[in-house]
Scaffold this active site. Sequence first.
Site, PDB file in Angstrom:
ATOM      1  CB  CYS A  73      -0.892   0.214   1.239  1.00  0.00           C
ATOM      2  SG  CYS A  73      -1.829   1.494   1.590  1.00  0.00           S
ATOM      3  CB  CYS A 177      -3.081   3.926  -5.258  1.00  0.00           C
ATOM      4  SG  CYS A 177      -4.590   3.063  -4.388  1.00  0.00           S
TER       5      CYS A 177
HETATM    6  N1  DGL Z   1      -4.034   0.485  -1.947  1.00  0.00           N
HETATM    7  C1  DGL Z   1      -3.607   1.610  -1.216  1.00  0.00           C
HETATM    8  C2  DGL Z   1      -2.432   2.340  -1.908  1.00  0.00           C
HETATM    9  O1  DGL Z   1      -1.598   2.011  -2.582  1.00  0.00           O
HETATM   10  C3  DGL Z   1      -4.512   1.933  -0.435  1.00  0.00           C
HETATM   11  C4  DGL Z   1      -5.794   2.785  -1.154  1.00  0.00           C
HETATM   12  C5  DGL Z   1      -6.764   3.307  -0.001  1.00  0.00           C
HETATM   13  O2  DGL Z   1      -7.296   2.664   0.685  1.00  0.00           O
HETATM   14  O3  DGL Z   1      -6.784   4.519  -0.004  1.00  0.00           O
HETATM   15  O4  DGL Z   1      -2.429   3.520  -1.514  1.00  0.00           O
END
Ligand code: DGL
Length: 240
Positions: A73, A177
């Site tokens: 993430c 993301c």
């Molecule tokens: N998949 C995550 C990222 O790479 C989080 C997205 C989220 O929950 O806002 O930032």
Amino acid sequence: MNNRPICFFDSGIGGSTILKEVIKLLPNENYIYYADSKNNPYGNKNKEELFEIVSNAVDNLLKYDPKLIVCACNTATEVVLNDIRKKYPDITFVGTEPAVKVVHDKYQDKKTLVITTKGTGESERFKALFNNYKTPDCTLIEAPLLAGLIENNKDPYPYLKDLLKDYKDIDVVVLGCTHFPLAKDAIKKILGDVTFVDGSVGIANRIKSLLKENLNDNGRSINIISTKKDVSETILKIIS
Ligand code: DGL
């Protein structure tokens, strides 16, 4: 040989775009993936909330005696991973950051759009990274609702069409993301045949080099933990 699992966590299904690349490179490992959909989106949480949420994810994964934990993430990496490393000094973490360095190294002269969550876009750590590797024609935008739409299996196209309406002739899009690679088709419909950049291959290589003699040669299991509704089927489809 070390058959302890490699553990992943993310605010839901997004980090499986990283898991997919890691499995390609390291097919004989045992994997545990913690899909924290209950707390999605991480990108709209403040630092204190996110630290608690990520600590809870890590505590859950520690029960499996991981040899390494992947923070799959960008938002959690940029906002709290430094503090999480201090809290768990004996654990090896691998973080995920928007691949702006790839653009710097490979696409200097291209018109580039970097899309992140709100949390990533506003974090000091990412701002420093972005300013360091920014290419001459590079724009950063936040897409605060995109991860939630993808997580909840909603069509991201109408939201993206409005968000991207002012951007023309883009060559390269950095998917900042881990959920965003799941919206590639919608982005292409709006921006055309752009080149997508994300950090997944770099992370897979980094994990391999960190584990060295601690790699496994006869494992291969994938165990998915969902904190809301069961997302195993979706994740297995993404990594297949
Ligand atoms: N998949 C995550 C990222 O790479 C989080 C997205 C989220 O929950 O806002 O930032």
